[in-house]
Design an enzyme around this catalytic site. Structure first.
Site, short mmCIF file in Angstrom:
data_model
loop_
_atom_site.label_atom_id
_atom_site.label_comp_id
_atom_site.label_asym_id
_atom_site.label_seq_id
_atom_site.Cartn_x
_atom_site.Cartn_y
_atom_site.Cartn_z
N GLU A 184 4.84 -3.29 14.01
CA GLU A 184 4.80 -1.83 13.89
C GLU A 184 3.36 -1.35 13.97
O GLU A 184 2.42 -2.14 13.89
CB GLU A 184 5.43 -1.37 12.59
CG GLU A 184 4.75 -1.88 11.33
CD GLU A 184 5.49 -1.46 10.07
OE1 GLU A 184 4.94 -0.61 9.35
OE2 GLU A 184 6.58 -1.97 9.80
N GLU B 232 5.27 6.31 -1.43
CA GLU B 232 3.92 5.76 -1.38
C GLU B 232 2.89 6.68 -2.02
O GLU B 232 1.70 6.62 -1.72
CB GLU B 232 3.54 5.48 0.08
CG GLU B 232 4.43 4.46 0.76
CD GLU B 232 4.04 4.20 2.20
OE1 GLU B 232 2.99 3.58 2.43
OE2 GLU B 232 4.79 4.63 3.09
N SER C 162 4.44 0.41 3.78
CA SER C 162 4.00 -0.38 2.63
C SER C 162 5.04 -1.39 2.16
O SER C 162 5.09 -1.75 0.99
CB SER C 162 3.61 0.54 1.45
OG SER C 162 2.44 1.26 1.76
N GLY D 219 -3.96 2.50 5.00
CA GLY D 219 -4.49 2.68 3.65
C GLY D 219 -6.01 2.62 3.62
O GLY D 219 -6.65 1.94 4.42
N ASN E 270 0.77 1.57 12.25
CA ASN E 270 0.53 2.50 11.15
C ASN E 270 -0.50 3.53 11.59
O ASN E 270 -1.60 3.16 12.00
CB ASN E 270 0.02 1.76 9.92
CG ASN E 270 0.99 0.69 9.45
OD1 ASN E 270 1.89 0.97 8.68
ND2 ASN E 270 0.82 -0.54 9.94
N TYR F 25 -1.47 -4.14 -2.45
CA TYR F 25 -2.25 -3.25 -3.29
C TYR F 25 -2.71 -3.83 -4.63
O TYR F 25 -3.50 -3.20 -5.32
CB TYR F 25 -1.45 -1.96 -3.54
CG TYR F 25 -1.09 -1.27 -2.24
CD1 TYR F 25 -2.09 -0.79 -1.40
CD2 TYR F 25 0.23 -1.15 -1.84
CE1 TYR F 25 -1.77 -0.19 -0.19
CE2 TYR F 25 0.56 -0.54 -0.64
CZ TYR F 25 -0.45 -0.07 0.18
OH TYR F 25 -0.13 0.51 1.37
N ASP G 178 0.36 -4.16 13.22
CA ASP G 178 0.72 -5.38 12.52
C ASP G 178 1.45 -6.31 13.48
O ASP G 178 2.46 -5.91 14.08
CB ASP G 178 1.62 -5.06 11.32
CG ASP G 178 0.89 -4.23 10.27
OD1 ASP G 178 -0.35 -4.31 10.20
OD2 ASP G 178 1.57 -3.50 9.52
N ARG H 168 -3.38 1.12 13.01
CA ARG H 168 -3.45 -0.30 12.67
C ARG H 168 -2.15 -0.96 13.10
O ARG H 168 -1.07 -0.53 12.69
CB ARG H 168 -3.64 -0.50 11.17
CG ARG H 168 -4.15 -1.90 10.79
CD ARG H 168 -3.98 -2.20 9.32
NE ARG H 168 -2.60 -2.47 8.99
CZ ARG H 168 -1.92 -1.85 8.02
NH1 ARG H 168 -2.52 -0.92 7.29
NH2 ARG H 168 -0.66 -2.15 7.78
#
Length: 313
Positions: free
Chosen positions: A276, A20, A153, A282, A278, A222, A263, A261
């Site tokens: 999961e 990443e 990602s 990002g 994070n 992205y 998900d 964050r």
């Protein structure tokens, strides 16, 4: 918002050598602009460079802002380095970072706490040739998501619909580590929730993710135009609140601080499934956490300033 001195020196760690890297560089560029707009002196350090530890020690930084995604940055290793050097840093600590990054261990923690998370089976690379593909898919409902255990990602992720597709999906995941996880596919609406705070974390507005492709893959994350973010998520208010509750519960359970964050997937029956967490979301121009913060009236400059304050508080 905590009032911080204008002359604060921030060591911004970015780049790195994980899969990443490019995302990390993009996040770092955005964060650097935001921190400099706050009047801070920012020293950018690429952790892929030889001697980056010496550069970090020589930066005379008051705080470290970690903008590294994936292994070698989001997994607790750099956090441990900062601890050893006695440097305060933005975001989660060693244990929370390591737990969240490991999809197997974090699932065990979530399940033990009663948080819904899709059933899964771990496959070790040494056992790759012995996997009963038909039995595995049957056990997990016939459609599965195969992913590396320690990547983010959506790198190395494949949706598998038949036993014949499983070997290639596992081989792809094993390019990024010696373990892969096959997870039951939960059909529904993908909702992500950012969380900010240390002792009293608060959920940001929910975001519904609508990718142009079947799932929220790397390009969807992205590449501008490859996904839409709907804020708040287009689900019932009660379901939105449940998504936020789950996100805060997971943040607290893992021992996160600063930011995270979560998900999730909202199934057709309204149940909320945690995929999961994070710990270094990002910060690119298409990223979810800055979008959620903006919806809450928090611009990127204020967000970065706030996170630095949490690290020093």
């Amino acid at each position: 918002m905590t009032i911080l001195p204008d002359r604060l020196r921030v060591a911004l760690l970015g780049g790195g050598s994980s899969a990443e890297r490019e995302v990390s560089l993009a996040s770092s560029a955005q964060v650097q602009k935001a921190l400099q707009a706050s009047g801070f002196t920012v020293v950018f350090i690429d952790t892929a460079d030889e001697g980056f530890i010496d550069a970090l020690q020589g930066a005379q930084a008051d705080v470290v802002f970690i903008c590294l995604h994936g292994r070698g940055g989001e997994d607790g290793t750099v956090q441990g380095l900062c601890e050893l050097l006695g440097l305060p840093y933005v975001g989660c600590g060693v244990l929370a970072s390591a737990l969240a990054m490991d999809k197997v261990m974090s699932k065990l923690v979530f399940t033990q706490a009663g948080i819904l998370t899709p059933d899964s089976i771990v496959v070790n690379q040494v056992d790759e040739d012995e996997v009963d593909c038909e039995a595995l898919l049957a056990e997990l409902g016939g459609k599965v998501v195969v992913k590396p255990v320690n990547e983010g990602s959506a790198i190395g992720v494949t949706i598998v619909r038949s036993p014949e597709e499983l070997p290639a999906a596992l081989a792809k995941a094993f390019c990024y580590g010696v373990q892969a996880v096959a997870e039951r596919f939960i059909a529904g609406i993908e909702v992500t929730v950012g969380v900010l705070g240390n002792d009293s974390p608060q959920a940001l507005p929910t975001i519904e993710i609508v990718p142009e492709r079947e799932f929220y893959d790397y390009d969807s994350k992205y590449v501008p135009g490859m996904s839409r973010h709907i804020i708040p998520a287009g689900v019932d208010d009660a379901v939105r609140k449940e998504c936020q509750r789950v996100a805060v519960a997971a943040h607290t359970l893992l021992g996160c601080r600063g930011m995270s964050r979560a998900d999730t997937i909202v199934a057709e029956d309204g149940s909320v499934w945690l995929l999961e967490v994070n710990t270094i979301p990002g910060m690119t121009s298409t990223s979810l956490l800055p979008d959620a913060a903006k919806a809450a009236g928090i611009g990127l400059e204020e967000l970065c300033h706030f996170l630095v304050g949490l690290a020093l508080g």
